[in-house]
Motif scaffolding. Sequence first.
Motif, short mmCIF file in Angstrom:
data_model
loop_
_atom_site.label_atom_id
_atom_site.label_comp_id
_atom_site.label_asym_id
_atom_site.label_seq_id
_atom_site.Cartn_x
_atom_site.Cartn_y
_atom_site.Cartn_z
N MET A 1 -18.04 36.48 -40.24
CA MET A 1 -17.84 35.10 -40.64
C MET A 1 -16.89 34.42 -39.64
SD MET A 1 -16.62 33.88 -44.31
CE MET A 1 -16.39 32.23 -44.74
N ALA A 2 -17.29 33.27 -39.13
CA ALA A 2 -16.48 32.55 -38.15
C ALA A 2 -15.27 31.93 -38.83
CB ALA A 2 -17.31 31.47 -37.48
N SER A 3 -14.17 31.98 -38.12
CA SER A 3 -12.95 31.39 -38.67
C SER A 3 -13.02 29.87 -38.54
CB SER A 3 -11.72 31.92 -37.94
OG SER A 3 -11.68 31.38 -36.63
N ASN A 4 -12.17 29.21 -39.27
CA ASN A 4 -12.06 27.76 -39.21
C ASN A 4 -11.72 27.32 -37.78
OD1 ASN A 4 -12.10 25.15 -40.27
ND2 ASN A 4 -9.89 25.18 -40.60
N TYR A 5 -10.85 28.09 -37.11
CA TYR A 5 -10.48 27.80 -35.72
C TYR A 5 -11.71 27.83 -34.82
CZ TYR A 5 -8.75 28.56 -31.01
OH TYR A 5 -8.55 28.47 -29.66
N GLU A 6 -12.51 28.88 -34.93
CA GLU A 6 -13.69 29.03 -34.08
C GLU A 6 -14.70 27.91 -34.33
OE1 GLU A 6 -14.70 32.95 -35.27
OE2 GLU A 6 -13.56 33.89 -33.64
N GLU A 7 -14.86 27.52 -35.59
CA GLU A 7 -15.77 26.42 -35.92
C GLU A 7 -15.29 25.11 -35.28
OE1 GLU A 7 -15.99 26.31 -40.16
OE2 GLU A 7 -17.06 28.23 -40.28
N LYS A 8 -14.00 24.84 -35.41
CA LYS A 8 -13.43 23.62 -34.84
C LYS A 8 -13.53 23.64 -33.31
CE LYS A 8 -11.95 21.80 -38.68
NZ LYS A 8 -12.71 20.75 -39.33
N LEU A 9 -13.29 24.79 -32.71
CA LEU A 9 -13.39 24.92 -31.26
C LEU A 9 -14.81 24.65 -30.80
CD1 LEU A 9 -11.93 25.51 -28.63
CD2 LEU A 9 -12.40 27.95 -29.01
N GLU A 10 -15.78 25.12 -31.51
CA GLU A 10 -17.19 24.85 -31.17
C GLU A 10 -17.51 23.36 -31.30
OE1 GLU A 10 -19.65 26.56 -29.66
OE2 GLU A 10 -17.96 27.92 -29.37
N GLU A 11 -16.94 22.71 -32.32
CA GLU A 11 -17.13 21.26 -32.46
C GLU A 11 -16.53 20.53 -31.26
OE1 GLU A 11 -16.02 19.45 -36.22
OE2 GLU A 11 -16.47 21.34 -37.25
N VAL A 12 -15.34 20.96 -30.83
CA VAL A 12 -14.70 20.35 -29.66
C VAL A 12 -15.57 20.55 -28.43
CG1 VAL A 12 -12.72 20.54 -28.09
CG2 VAL A 12 -12.35 20.48 -30.57
N ARG A 13 -16.07 21.77 -28.23
CA ARG A 13 -16.93 22.03 -27.07
C ARG A 13 -18.18 21.16 -27.09
NH1 ARG A 13 -15.95 28.36 -27.61
NH2 ARG A 13 -14.28 28.58 -26.06
N ALA A 14 -18.79 21.03 -28.25
CA ALA A 14 -20.02 20.23 -28.36
C ALA A 14 -19.71 18.75 -28.08
CB ALA A 14 -20.64 20.39 -29.75
N ALA A 15 -18.62 18.25 -28.61
CA ALA A 15 -18.24 16.85 -28.38
C ALA A 15 -17.93 16.63 -26.90
CB ALA A 15 -17.04 16.47 -29.24
N ALA A 16 -17.23 17.55 -26.27
CA ALA A 16 -16.89 17.42 -24.85
C ALA A 16 -18.16 17.43 -24.00
CB ALA A 16 -15.95 18.54 -24.43
N LEU A 17 -19.12 18.24 -24.37
CA LEU A 17 -20.40 18.28 -23.65
C LEU A 17 -21.13 16.94 -23.77
CD1 LEU A 17 -22.41 20.01 -22.05
CD2 LEU A 17 -23.40 20.68 -24.24
N ARG A 18 -21.13 16.35 -24.97
CA ARG A 18 -21.76 15.04 -25.16
C ARG A 18 -21.06 13.97 -24.32
NH1 ARG A 18 -21.59 16.80 -30.56
NH2 ARG A 18 -19.89 15.36 -30.99
N ILE A 19 -19.74 14.04 -24.26
CA ILE A 19 -18.98 13.07 -23.46
C ILE A 19 -19.33 13.21 -21.98
CG2 ILE A 19 -16.66 12.52 -22.60
CD1 ILE A 19 -15.65 13.21 -25.47
N ARG A 20 -19.39 14.44 -21.47
CA ARG A 20 -19.75 14.64 -20.06
C ARG A 20 -21.14 14.11 -19.76
NH1 ARG A 20 -16.95 19.45 -20.97
NH2 ARG A 20 -18.85 20.63 -21.27
N GLU A 21 -22.06 14.31 -20.66
CA GLU A 21 -23.43 13.81 -20.45
C GLU A 21 -23.45 12.28 -20.45
OE1 GLU A 21 -27.35 13.23 -19.77
OE2 GLU A 21 -26.17 15.03 -19.42
#
Length: 77
Positions: A1-21
Amino acid sequence: MASNYEEKLEEVRAAALRIRERDRQNEEDRNWIRTLIPQLFPEPKPYPRGRLSEVVEATGWTREYVARIRDGKVTPS
C-alpha cells in the motif's frame, strides 16, 4: 500500500510534467507568433495607420517588443 507521501509525490510529478508540456507548447506558440508578425508588416513603409497597435493588442506584448520582431531584431528560437 502506497503511503500518503508517495501518493502526494506522484501528484507533484504529474503536475510538473503537465506544466513542462504546457511550457513547451506555449514556447512553440510564441515562436509561431514571432514568425507571423513580420508578415503583418509587408513593404513598402509606411505601414497602415494603427497596424502596430492592433498587433500589440492581439499579442499582449509591448509596442517596443513587437516593433523589434517586425524589424527582424528578435527572431523565433
